[in-house]
Scaffold this motif. Sequence first.
Motif, PDB file in Angstrom:
ATOM      1  N   TYR A 266       0.816  -1.210   0.000  1.00 55.18           N
ATOM      2  CA  TYR A 266       0.000   0.000   0.000  1.00 55.18           C
ATOM      3  C   TYR A 266       0.857   1.272   0.000  1.00 55.18           C
ATOM      4  CZ  TYR A 266      -4.516  -2.290   0.713  1.00 55.18           C
ATOM      5  OH  TYR A 266      -5.658  -3.032   0.541  1.00 55.18           O
ATOM      6  N   ALA A 309      -3.559   5.855   6.083  1.00 53.92           N
ATOM      7  CA  ALA A 309      -4.121   4.812   5.220  1.00 53.92           C
ATOM      8  C   ALA A 309      -5.432   4.321   5.824  1.00 53.92           C
ATOM      9  CB  ALA A 309      -3.130   3.660   5.084  1.00 53.92           C
ATOM     10  N   TYR A 311      -8.004   2.464   4.895  1.00 56.63           N
ATOM     11  CA  TYR A 311      -8.380   1.046   4.832  1.00 56.63           C
ATOM     12  C   TYR A 311      -7.590   0.225   5.850  1.00 56.63           C
ATOM     13  CZ  TYR A 311      -8.930  -3.694   2.999  1.00 56.63           C
ATOM     14  OH  TYR A 311      -9.187  -5.043   2.875  1.00 56.63           O
ATOM     15  N   LEU A 312      -6.317   0.523   5.972  1.00 52.92           N
ATOM     16  CA  LEU A 312      -5.469  -0.243   6.877  1.00 52.92           C
ATOM     17  C   LEU A 312      -5.717   0.099   8.341  1.00 52.92           C
ATOM     18  CD1 LEU A 312      -2.120  -0.219   4.867  1.00 52.92           C
ATOM     19  CD2 LEU A 312      -3.788  -2.071   5.056  1.00 52.92           C
TER      20      LEU A 312
END
Length: 331
Positions: A266, A309, A311-312
Amino acid sequence: MKQRPIRMGVSTCLLGQNVRYDGGHKRDAYVADTLGRFFEFVPVCPEVECGLGIPRPAMRLAGDPTAPRLEVIHTGEDLTERMKAYCARRVEELAGEDLCGYIFKSKSPSSGMARVKVYPEKGPPAMTGVGLFARAFMDRFPFLPVEEEGRLHDPVLRENFIERVFTLRRFRDLLAEVGMDKTGTAGASGKGARVSRLVSFHAAHKYLVLSHSPKIATEMGRLVARAASVPDAELFGEYQGLLLSAMALRATPAKHVNVLQHILGYFKKRITPDEKAEALELFENYRAGMLPLIVPVTLLSHYVRTYDAAYLKDQWYLRPHPMELMLRNHV
């Protein structure tokens, strides 16, 4: 939604209560003091609860290791049917306790989950028995996380067990939220809302499941992809079975490194070549057993915060259980 208490079945003697056959206990400090900070214990002593008293004659398993008898050592009195009747009743009672796991007393003829001595008529005992209550419990709840207090001193087994327990609690909370736990909770209204909650849960657990079983992770992804066309009871039931089956498989350094590399991907356009090389070096040092898992996970968590980030941030892989337990400091 606020997480419900994590209720854990446990052999009563491990909490320091004097329920052993000799009137003593087998208090386990890790269970009672460390895990006791995070779990709400439901203590069970099969021998006392089925009316055998304190103190009582010592007992053992005898006969066929696959279907042993429970007998008094000095008199040979057969207590098998009495204990089995109790077990059948007690496991049904425990079905209503919302247990997310169970910690058994090792070597016990009633509560040992594995390697319990079974005495034949002649010759040495076989170390292949299972306590009568432990067997009844595991048969009734085949996917529930279970362990023995002795095995919890193995860092890998300990981390795997506790990770499974917290994952199950989160899934139970999801069931309550969407009204699938049969408690009468209002839950999310409509098929679309329930599917949406499951998709979010699955996304947040993607890398955690992948670290245990890439194969089952793929199956779960396919199920979620067709969730809108699957009846709710079938959908959530099948998903739970896959989730618990995956988490029961032990995560390995190779599977962890696979996940770590996915997460690092990512940031390939954000970190420098030197930073990438440093991360990959940490991954390989972890794989080789020179570093604990917490080291590469901490570096990736730093990147998640630094580069925001989204999503993470939601990935339970990065924080599957309370940091205070320090489980990944030792695996």
